[in-house]
Write a protein that holds these residues in place. Structure first.
Motif, PDB file in Angstrom:
ATOM      1  N   PRO A   1       7.239  32.945  46.171  1.00 44.11           N
ATOM      2  CA  PRO A   1       7.482  33.191  47.599  1.00 44.11           C
ATOM      3  C   PRO A   1       6.159  33.307  48.363  1.00 44.11           C
ATOM      4  O   PRO A   1       5.141  33.733  47.825  1.00 44.11           O
TER       5      PRO A   1
ATOM      6  N   GLN B   1       7.660  38.596  51.103  1.00 42.92           N
ATOM      7  CA  GLN B   1       8.974  39.215  51.219  1.00 42.92           C
ATOM      8  C   GLN B   1       8.855  40.513  52.008  1.00 42.92           C
ATOM      9  O   GLN B   1       7.760  41.070  52.139  1.00 42.92           O
TER      10      GLN B   1
ATOM     11  N   CYS C   1      10.961  44.177  52.139  1.00 40.72           N
ATOM     12  CA  CYS C   1      12.004  45.061  51.630  1.00 40.72           C
ATOM     13  C   CYS C   1      12.002  46.310  52.508  1.00 40.72           C
ATOM     14  O   CYS C   1      11.051  47.093  52.447  1.00 40.72           O
TER      15      CYS C   1
ATOM     16  N   ILE D   1      15.010  37.508  45.493  1.00 42.81           N
ATOM     17  CA  ILE D   1      15.129  38.545  46.518  1.00 42.81           C
ATOM     18  C   ILE D   1      15.672  39.857  45.944  1.00 42.81           C
ATOM     19  O   ILE D   1      15.245  40.945  46.312  1.00 42.81           O
TER      20      ILE D   1
ATOM     21  N   ARG E   1      14.275  40.329  53.008  1.00 43.80           N
ATOM     22  CA  ARG E   1      13.969  38.973  53.472  1.00 43.80           C
ATOM     23  C   ARG E   1      12.953  38.354  52.523  1.00 43.80           C
ATOM     24  O   ARG E   1      12.091  39.049  51.994  1.00 43.80           O
ATOM     25  N   ILE E   2      13.036  37.038  52.344  1.00 46.29           N
ATOM     26  CA  ILE E   2      12.088  36.346  51.471  1.00 46.29           C
ATOM     27  C   ILE E   2      11.782  34.976  52.060  1.00 46.29           C
ATOM     28  O   ILE E   2      12.681  34.270  52.519  1.00 46.29           O
TER      29      ILE E   2
ATOM     30  N   ARG F   1      17.684  35.868  54.170  1.00 47.91           N
ATOM     31  CA  ARG F   1      17.708  37.242  54.681  1.00 47.91           C
ATOM     32  C   ARG F   1      19.110  37.812  54.577  1.00 47.91           C
ATOM     33  O   ARG F   1      20.098  37.118  54.787  1.00 47.91           O
TER      34      ARG F   1
END
Length: 254
Positions: free
Chosen positions: A20, A23, A25, A95, A106-107, A115
């Protein structure tokens, strides 16, 4: 506002292409692993992996009352259906590994974005969290470069808000016989034309803060994506071009 920054070599960046880009969190949305919200997230992700690639976009929800989960997945508009499918599958797996106990996660990948949240966000502009990638090298003619960049961004932003384009704008400008500027912008498809224009404006207006006079820049928000480079990165690719030597990253938190 909190920022984190790191710099890495382009070779390393290419090797990590399947990882990714970043991200988010949301630590304010902690949930228990065996709870109904967590179960709904687990049930929703396979549906996202299955359904997103056919249209390149999916906005959906599962559950009811306090256990409802809203989700949005979207691929970059220029990538193939297969690349889209591969990216979304990776996103749905990663994710939960990276945000195992959060209801809002979200990633971002190069080819897609995923998301979900226990709060409805569909149709709303969200620039509260941003990731900025930039080429660590500066252009040699900032004034001329920024003029051409501004004109190209204006052109593709206008393209992106046309209904038939589904939030995608891309183009290039030849700066010299040896140098071409490439740019791409994209909004999530749940946004209205006005909301899309608003998100892209916020992203581009942040160029001076994080990417001033840089040879390349990427802005990743939850509602839109903006990127420019002095090498081809969107499809169909121009051939015989190379990428930058180094890239840096900044994450901006609310």
């Amino acid at each position: 506002m909190h920022m984190t920054r790191k710099t890495s070599s382009w070779r390393q960046f290419l090797q990590e292409a399947d990882d990714p880009l970043g991200q988010f969190c949301n630590e304010n949305t902690k949930i228990s692993k065996g709870g109904k919200l967590s179960e709904n997230i687990d049930n929703l992700l396979p549906e996202i992996a299955l359904k997103t690639s056919s249209a390149g976009f999916l906005a959906t929800s599962i559950g009811k009352d306090h256990d409802i989960v809203y989700a949005l997945a979207q691929c970059r508009g220029d990538v193939s259906t297969q690349d889209c499918s591969n990216c979304i599958h990776d996103a749905t797996k990663q994710i939960r590994q990276r945000c195992p106990n959060q209801a809002d996660a979200r990633i971002w990948y190069d080819y897609c974005f995923l998301r979900y949240s226990n709060k409805s966000f569909i149709g709303e502009v969200d620039t509260s969290f941003g990731i900025f990638y930039f080429n660590v090298e500066n252009v040699t003619d900032p004034e001329g470069f920024n003029k051409e960049l501004g004109a190209l961004m204006d052109r593709i932003r206008a393209q992106a808000v046309e209904p038939k384009e589904e939030g995608l704008g891309k183009g290039k400008t030849v700066l010299s016989p040896f140098m071409t500027l490439y740019a791409l912008v994209q909004c999530t498809r749940d946004l209205s034309e006005i909301s899309c224009a608003q998100c892209l404006a916020i992203a581009v207006n942040n160029f001076p803060n994080f990417c001033s006079n840089r040879k390349g820049c990427r802005v990743l928000y939850s509602s839109c994506y903006v990127r420019y480079e002095l090498y081809p990165f969107f499809f169909p690719l121009d051939s015989n071009k190379t990428g930058p030597s180094k890239t840096g990253k900044v994450s901006v938190y609310p």
